[in-house]
Motif scaffolding. Structure first.
Motif, PDB file in Angstrom:
ATOM      1  N   CYS A 165       0.845  -1.204   0.000  1.00  0.00           N
ATOM      2  CA  CYS A 165       0.000   0.000   0.000  1.00  0.00           C
ATOM      3  C   CYS A 165       0.876   1.249   0.000  1.00  0.00           C
ATOM      4  N   ASP A 166       0.390   2.285  -0.656  1.00  0.00           N
ATOM      5  CA  ASP A 166       1.170   3.511  -0.778  1.00  0.00           C
ATOM      6  C   ASP A 166       0.378   4.699  -0.233  1.00  0.00           C
ATOM      7  N   TRP A 167      -0.141   4.535   0.989  1.00  0.00           N
ATOM      8  CA  TRP A 167      -0.889   5.608   1.636  1.00  0.00           C
ATOM      9  C   TRP A 167       0.010   6.819   1.854  1.00  0.00           C
ATOM     10  N   SER A 168      -0.560   7.993   1.646  1.00  0.00           N
ATOM     11  CA  SER A 168       0.206   9.225   1.832  1.00  0.00           C
ATOM     12  C   SER A 168       0.439   9.512   3.309  1.00  0.00           C
ATOM     13  N   HIS A 169       1.496  10.263   3.565  1.00  0.00           N
ATOM     14  CA  HIS A 169       1.791  10.700   4.929  1.00  0.00           C
ATOM     15  C   HIS A 169       1.104  12.020   5.250  1.00  0.00           C
ATOM     16  N   THR A 170       0.350  12.551   4.260  1.00  0.00           N
ATOM     17  CA  THR A 170      -0.284  13.843   4.473  1.00  0.00           C
ATOM     18  C   THR A 170      -1.601  13.929   3.711  1.00  0.00           C
ATOM     19  N   GLY A 171      -2.253  15.073   3.812  1.00  0.00           N
ATOM     20  CA  GLY A 171      -3.530  15.297   3.130  1.00  0.00           C
ATOM     21  C   GLY A 171      -4.072  16.650   3.537  1.00  0.00           C
TER      22      GLY A 171
END
Length: 209
Positions: A140-146
């Motif tokens: 999985c390549d979930w972001s560290h931000t948003g």
């Protein structure tokens, strides 16, 4: 060789539990479907090359676009596949896409092993397979931000008065974070990468002999 058949399609419980309507495939469209890439044991179709770069759908609509020709929204199963998708979006300058990723947040999803849903409730709707929790998933390549500047998934839109961010989109550097996964409200419009659906191909052509 697959042979064209007719019959009744049995929708899975997951497909109908949250009141969405998914179309049955069209035999002719399946037979003439356009394949843009073939790797990782899958055949892929890029909507922006066939439907146009400005044609977008909500998450359900994206699945239906794919399903018409015996495909479904992409499920990502490995680090190499994830890296390939990221490189593709960068090379094609695609700002975002839908995947087949979905949070189990509807009737029947209150099982203890699916809680909390933001951690343990993710699955690939196109295949029915579970997605490991963000802390355990190696591909999985979930972001560290948003939008809230916190790790994804964060359910930002619901926290800000919107609806549950129950669908997985891949955004191309939207938050200056590279090509990363984000949980997103399913109503947003995006293009999609489709992949062959064995279930739908079997429905139209019969099991391979």
């Amino acid at each position: 060789m697959r042979m064209l058949i007719s019959g009744y399609f049995l929708f899975s419980l997951i497909s109908i539990s949250f009141s969405q309507t998914f179309v049955l495939p069209d035999g002719k469209a399946c037979e003439n479907r356009i394949i843009h890439a073939d790797r990782f044991g899958k055949a892929y179709h890029f909507s922006w090359l066939e439907a146009g770069e400005h044609t977008k759908w909500d998450w359900e609509g994206a699945r239906n676009y794919c399903r018409k020709f015996c495909m479904d929204s992409i499920s990502i199963d490995s680090r190499p596949e994830s890296d390939w998708v990221n490189t593709l979006l960068q090379r094609e300058d695609i700002p975002y896409i839908w995947t087949g990723g979905r949070k189990c947040n509807f009737a029947g999803c209150d099982r203890p092993d699916l809680q909390p849903a933001i951690e343990n409730g993710w699955y690939w709707a196109s295949t029915g397979s579970r997605i490991p929790s963000p802390k355990k998933c190696r591909y999985c390549d979930w972001s560290h931000t948003g939008g809230l500047k916190t790790n994804q998934p964060d359910n930002r839109e619901m926290k800000q008065g919107g609806k549950d961010e129950a669908c997985i989109g891949i955004l191309n550097n939207f938050y200056e974070d590279g090509v990363k996964w984000h949980d997103v409200e399913c109503r947003h419009k995006k293009p999609v990468i489709c992949q062959d659906s064995d279930e739908l191909l079997d429905f139209i052509f019969g099991p391979e002999k």
